[in-house]
Design a protein around this motif. Structure first.
Motif, PDB file in Angstrom:
ATOM      1  N   GLU A   1      -0.013  -2.485  16.162  1.00 47.49           N
ATOM      2  CA  GLU A   1      -1.346  -2.178  15.625  1.00 47.49           C
ATOM      3  C   GLU A   1      -1.340  -2.323  14.106  1.00 47.49           C
ATOM      4  OE1 GLU A   1      -3.109   1.387  17.047  1.00 47.49           O
ATOM      5  OE2 GLU A   1      -2.952   0.737  19.142  1.00 47.49           O
ATOM      6  N   VAL A   2      -0.257  -1.910  13.491  1.00 45.79           N
ATOM      7  CA  VAL A   2      -0.148  -2.055  12.036  1.00 45.79           C
ATOM      8  C   VAL A   2       0.976  -3.041  11.741  1.00 45.79           C
ATOM      9  CG1 VAL A   2       0.264  -0.873   9.855  1.00 45.79           C
ATOM     10  CG2 VAL A   2      -0.903   0.326  11.729  1.00 45.79           C
ATOM     11  N   ASN A   3       0.632  -4.133  11.104  1.00 43.89           N
ATOM     12  CA  ASN A   3       1.624  -5.166  10.806  1.00 43.89           C
ATOM     13  C   ASN A   3       2.084  -5.033   9.367  1.00 43.89           C
ATOM     14  OD1 ASN A   3       1.771  -6.721  13.295  1.00 43.89           O
ATOM     15  ND2 ASN A   3      -0.388  -7.118  12.887  1.00 43.89           N
ATOM     16  N   ASP A   4       3.011  -4.115   9.157  1.00 43.18           N
ATOM     17  CA  ASP A   4       3.496  -3.966   7.784  1.00 43.18           C
ATOM     18  C   ASP A   4       4.968  -4.364   7.676  1.00 43.18           C
ATOM     19  OD1 ASP A   4       4.473  -1.912   9.230  1.00 43.18           O
ATOM     20  OD2 ASP A   4       3.729  -0.303   7.941  1.00 43.18           O
ATOM     21  N   ASP A   5       5.443  -5.087   8.691  1.00 43.05           N
ATOM     22  CA  ASP A   5       6.841  -5.521   8.632  1.00 43.05           C
ATOM     23  C   ASP A   5       7.014  -6.568   7.540  1.00 43.05           C
ATOM     24  OD1 ASP A   5       7.759  -4.238  11.180  1.00 43.05           O
ATOM     25  OD2 ASP A   5       6.194  -5.542  11.980  1.00 43.05           O
ATOM     26  N   ALA A   6       8.167  -6.498   6.899  1.00 40.93           N
ATOM     27  CA  ALA A   6       8.520  -7.606   6.002  1.00 40.93           C
ATOM     28  C   ALA A   6       8.918  -8.772   6.884  1.00 40.93           C
ATOM     29  CB  ALA A   6       9.680  -7.194   5.117  1.00 40.93           C
ATOM     30  N   PHE A   7       8.337  -9.941   6.653  1.00 36.84           N
ATOM     31  CA  PHE A   7       8.666 -11.099   7.493  1.00 36.84           C
ATOM     32  C   PHE A   7       9.586 -12.022   6.723  1.00 36.84           C
ATOM     33  CE2 PHE A   7       8.264 -15.263   9.260  1.00 36.84           C
ATOM     34  CZ  PHE A   7       8.230 -15.047  10.625  1.00 36.84           C
ATOM     35  N   VAL A   8      10.755 -12.191   7.239  1.00 38.53           N
ATOM     36  CA  VAL A   8      11.754 -13.045   6.608  1.00 38.53           C
ATOM     37  C   VAL A   8      12.345 -13.918   7.700  1.00 38.53           C
ATOM     38  CG1 VAL A   8      13.863 -13.095   5.222  1.00 38.53           C
ATOM     39  CG2 VAL A   8      12.332 -11.127   5.072  1.00 38.53           C
TER      40      VAL A   8
END
Lengths: 319, 277
Positions: free
Chosen positions: A181-188
């Motif tokens: 629901e909340v996309n606050d992941d760091a994307f690497v």
């Protein structure tokens, strides 16, 4: 084709549509962003891109080898190039160009395989790409990325534009629900995204199979089985740190992919685990080595039990 | 500008060095390197705006050697132009040397890694489209062998080049008429070659690929037609310059013995005296 799949009341979209939207945002601010297509702008959702940025799209016609060679030449001249074509043709017919002109020559092209896996399920094996992870994993100097949801696709597209080395992006036609629901992941690139956490088993999936894996985890939770679900969006380089951690904390590991069981995510994980003495009950869920059944993508997933029920059963069989 | 005889002398020197380093490596594509060396001589000493000093400049001309197996010719010319010390070529094909049997970007002066055939033209097309998009006036050149023309990717790229009106692109076909198995016409006939390129929308000139003045004149008249890519069909002799290597299949990748090498050098030295007259 299966257009009804692409209408979603929650506003989610097929990942390739998100790709196109992000590419337009990037192109508006950077004239060096170039899309190269092989009569594939329709399936790649790039028609609006072509209309808005006619000088930033190069059309080569139905000629995938040339598509990749031209893309390499553009990249060598400083362009930020996205070479877009159905994954089935791009990673088979143009494999030598990906190997030599992109990876070996280190021309920073983002090779974009659209309508991947069995997205074109009813069209038969000519239109399936169930070999691409295996083929590209064995080629040095290309990052292999398979975003699962709209969030990952947007992040991966923007990151690929900034990456000064070859990248393969692969996604399909289906509307993809966001995994969180909340996309606050760091994307690497190279770091798996943990969706849920549990210690009974780990489900490591990629692309359009992460969602059924998540549904399986929800089903298992109702039975008191708590599962970690990972979107392993980067097949290469593999997040071996996360894999080691999962092997240390979970009782069993199941991988899920829209790819042959040979040479893909599952075998990449198995190779790491075996060679590091991390022996856990382990299964690979994917497309078996046989004359692939045809039907819609969902029909094919159902047939090979790449479903919440099928995946949940595999997990239970290991516990 | 060099006088005619200066470039002719250079060609002889290049031929001697090609043989020297092939002998040292005990490997190499002798016949094809000797057939294309006059083309490379004219490109690097008369045509290309490329030097060690400007090699990272975005406005430099681009040369991509599609017939990558004739790398010895390219390496000898690049060494002469100062891209690297010539003695580096003593490591040709040796363990861990960057001077391998095909061009790689590990060697300064090489634009693209090639070796698999049918790859140079598509990359050159991409370079040339980028030049047009950026409104830069550099030119893009690629050297192809006639034996590699059956690769379909060449003709895919030929279509794209004409479609995009790439008059900043020049392909050169080193038409030495022999390939590893047999004469090219027997393996897969591509004649009439000029008509094929014309049908694909290219402007064509045919030259004697060993006539320095004819090559210079052809390159000086680029583009042959505004709005069209240009192709120079260079009629050449495989093994050119050494009598017993000329038109002899054995020398596709034949390596001379010491005796053959000495004989070849002696022939070339004799021709040097003629060229200097």
């Amino acid at each position: 084709m299966a257009h009804i799949e692409n209408t979603d009341p929650n506003g989610f979209k097929p990942n390739q549509e998100i790709f196109s939207e992000v590419l337009q945002q990037l192109a508006a601010n950077d004239r060096d962003i170039i899309a190269v297509t092989s009569d594939s702008r329709g399936s790649g959702k790039l028609v609006p891109f072509g209309k808005k940025f006619p000088e930033q799209i190069v059309e080569v016609g139905i000629a995938e080898q040339n598509l990749v060679g031209v893309a390499a030449g553009l990249a060598a001249a400083g362009k930020k190039v996205f070479a877009v074509s159905p994954a089935c043709f791009l990673t088979a017919r143009a494999l030598e160009q990906i190997k030599n002109d992109v990876a070996y020559s280190d021309n920073p092209v983002t090779v974009v395989g659209i309508s991947a896996g069995v997205s074109y399920g009813a069209l038969g094996s000519t239109h399936h790409s169930l070999h691409d992870f295996a083929a590209l994993r064995a080629i040095n100097n290309i990052t292999v990325v398979v975003p699962a949801d709209n969030f990952e696709t947007a992040q991966a597209t923007a990151l690929a534009a900034k990456t000064n080395s070859p990248v393969y992006l692969r996604f399909g036609k289906k509307v993809m629900n966001n995994l969180k629901e909340v996309n606050d992941d760091a994307f690497v690139f190279g770091k798996g995204r943990v969706i849920t956490e549990g210690t009974d088993a780990a489900l490591i999936a990629c692309g359009e199979t992460v969602y059924p894996a998540l549904q399986a985890a929800q089903l298992l939770a109702q039975e008191g089985i708590h599962v970690t679900v990972v979107s392993m969006h980067t097949i290469k380089p593999l997040d071996t740190g996360l894999l080691a951690k999962l092997a240390a904390t979970c009782k069993a590991i199941v991988t899920v992919e829209e790819h042959s069981v040979y040479g893909g995510l599952g075998e990449a994980c198995a190779a790491y685990l075996m060679q590091h003495g991390l022996h856990k009950p382990f299964r690979i869920v994917g497309i078996p080595d046989e004359y692939t059944v045809t039907g819609s993508q969902q029909d094919i997933f159902n047939h090979y039990h790449i479903t919440k029920d099928g995946i949940a059963e595999v997990v239970k069989s290991l516990l | 500008m060099m006088k005619r005889s200066d470039l002719e002398i250079k060609s002889v020197e290049y031929r001697k060095k090609i043989l020297k380093y092939i002998l040292g490596a005990n490997a190499g594509h002798t016949g094809g390197s000797l057939s294309c060396i006059d083309i490379l001589n004219v490109l690097y000493n008369h045509v290309l705006n490329v030097s060690p000093q400007n090699f990272t400049s975005p406005t430099r001309d681009r040369y991509i050697q599609s017939k990558g197996h004739c790398v010895e010719a390219l390496f000898v010319v690049l060494a002469d132009k100062g891209f690297f010390p010539e003695e580096h070529l003593e490591t040709l094909c040796k363990y861990k040397s960057h001077y391998i049997g095909h061009p790689t970007r590990k060697v300064k002066g090489v634009e693209q890694n090639t070796g698999a055939l049918g790859h140079g033209l598509p990359i050159a097309v991409g370079n040339a489209i980028a030049a047009k998009l950026d409104k830069k006036d550099y030119k893009v050149y690629t050297l192809m062998g006639d034996g590699e023309l059956p690769e379909g990717s060449n003709w895919e790229a030929a279509l794209t080049a004409a479609h995009y009106k790439l008059d900043n692109l020049c392909a050169i076909v080193d038409k030495n008429t022999l390939q590893i198995t047999a004469p090219t016409a027997e393996v897969c006939n591509t004649d009439p070659l000029d008509e094929k390129w014309k049908a694909f929308g290219w402007a064509v000139k045919e030259v004697d690929g060993h006539d320095i003045e004819a090559l210079k004149a052809a390159f000086d008249s680029l583009p042959f037609e505004p709005g069209k890519p240009s192709v120079i069909i260079a009629h050449t002799v495989k093994g050119k310059g050494v009598s017993f290597m000329e038109n002899n299949l054995k020398w596709h990748h034949g390596v001379p013995s010491k005796e053959e090498y000495a004989l070849a050098i002696s022939e070339l030295d004799n021709s040097m005296q003629k060229a200097a007259v």
